[in-house]
Design a protein around this motif. Sequence first.
Motif, PDB file in Angstrom:
ATOM      1  N   VAL A  64       0.832  -1.208   0.000  1.00 56.76           N
ATOM      2  CA  VAL A  64       0.000   0.000   0.000  1.00 56.76           C
ATOM      3  C   VAL A  64       0.868   1.260   0.000  1.00 56.76           C
ATOM      4  CG1 VAL A  64      -0.287   0.002   2.492  1.00 56.76           C
ATOM      5  CG2 VAL A  64      -1.961   1.162   1.066  1.00 56.76           C
TER       6      VAL A  64
ATOM      7  N   PHE B 154       2.115   1.787  -3.428  1.00 56.21           N
ATOM      8  CA  PHE B 154       1.003   2.288  -4.237  1.00 56.21           C
ATOM      9  C   PHE B 154       0.833   3.793  -4.039  1.00 56.21           C
ATOM     10  CE2 PHE B 154      -3.675   2.767  -5.023  1.00 56.21           C
ATOM     11  CZ  PHE B 154      -3.651   2.417  -6.370  1.00 56.21           C
ATOM     12  N   CYS B 155       0.936   4.232  -2.789  1.00 59.52           N
ATOM     13  CA  CYS B 155       0.800   5.660  -2.505  1.00 59.52           C
ATOM     14  C   CYS B 155       1.886   6.478  -3.207  1.00 59.52           C
ATOM     15  CB  CYS B 155       0.882   5.906  -0.992  1.00 59.52           C
ATOM     16  SG  CYS B 155      -0.578   5.366  -0.103  1.00 59.52           S
TER      17      CYS B 155
ATOM     18  N   SER C  43       3.481   5.634  -5.814  1.00 61.37           N
ATOM     19  CA  SER C  43       3.215   5.537  -7.242  1.00 61.37           C
ATOM     20  C   SER C  43       2.133   6.525  -7.675  1.00 61.37           C
ATOM     21  CB  SER C  43       2.795   4.099  -7.562  1.00 61.37           C
ATOM     22  OG  SER C  43       2.642   3.912  -8.934  1.00 61.37           O
TER      23      SER C  43
END
Lengths: 200, 200
Positions: A161, A164-165, A167
């Motif tokens: 996660v 992902f952040c 990204s």
Amino acid sequence: MAVGRKKIFNEEVALKAAMEVFWEKGYIGASIAELTQRMGINKPSMYSTFGNKEALFILASKLYAKSKIECLSAALNQADLPLKQRLKTYMMSIVAVQCESETTKGCYLVQCQTEVASGDIPAEASQLLNNTVDYVQKLLEAILSNDQESKRLGFDKEAKVKAFCLSVTLRGTATMARCGHPKSELEAVIDHSLRGIGFE
Amino acid sequence: MAVGRKKIFNEEVALKAAMEVFWEKGYIGASIAELTQRMGINKPSMYSTFGNKEALFILASKLYAKSKIECLSAALNQADLPLKQRLKTYMMSIVAVQCESETTKGCYLVQCQTEVASGDIPAEASQLLNNTVDYVQKLLEAILSNDQESKRLGFDKEAKVKAFCLSVTLRGTATMARCGHPKSELEAVIDHSLRGIGFE
DNA sequence: TATCAAATGTACCGATCGGTACAGTATTAT
DNA sequence: ATAATACTGTACCGATCGGTACATTTGATA
């Protein structure tokens, strides 16, 4: 030795020029006319050398992935630097690419991926774009999962996660860069983003 | 009463359909053929009613701004709720719009703004897109500058950069939504983003 | 019922799209 | 020198682009 008339242009130079055009205009927006003009060749030379628009795009995309993205990865593994600093250096190197042009361009991949959703890009090229975008996220995830300092901070448990952040942030800066926001302005965003996943 | 044959279609319904097409395909990618087909009218009806492609796009963009963005602003001023919660509700309502479609679309504005940089969008329409994107950032900045709780936290001193960070995040989620990432996945990004500007 | 304005459907416009046929030209091998 | 080969330039292909001319249909007014 090869028989026949010699090529008057350099394939690498021409391909790089094509990459620039796709970067600015996207796949659909880049016309063969503009591509060949900026590549400094005419249409039959382009078709005989690269195949067609899709094949040219795939080659250009691979060149972008290699020369603008994958080559930056080393910054993440500079063993003697703190994790936060490595991540910042890495992310800022990507931001630098997004802002490198005088004609603001953002990120080739983000730019063209919006066209994937429109159904404008052939399957093989779509796959390639997705893979390259995924590459960055996986790289961040791997560091956050395996790095000693990251484990010490407990970041490995939320590596996915957090990656992902980061990204998402880089995709946001890409759209901002495309609108003309300079690197200096985007640096603060990277700092805040790193703070968001738990640094400091 | 108006003389002559009656319109067989509803302008609002047709305009909404046009907005959906521009949302999916962007300005250049949306052809008149597809637009009129999805609007349920033929070309002369479209041209006589809306003018031309650019004029239609401007109307569709205004409709998007009004019906998908500006109408969400109230959430920021729910006086009895904590600032963090108001910001999260607001940002998630924007993410919800980005994810609302079955055919993933992301954000109309972000989608079309990438085309502005390509020089594909007429000046007046570009201006409108920029203004609407700016609207969200200014709204966030105003809250962070003027809200009592924000001042108490000292956020008002960095309102501009914090609003910019949140804006970048929302642009990032827009590109993610366009690639099919669901709202549930993007919620964590909003949480981290709020943490990044100093909450908790 | 005759008239006339407005909306519709078809069929077309020139320009541009991606792609190619073909003649001409340069280069090497024979 | 000549044949074989490969690149270049021009000129074109059908399809699609945004946009429009025009004949037809509809419906309110007189």
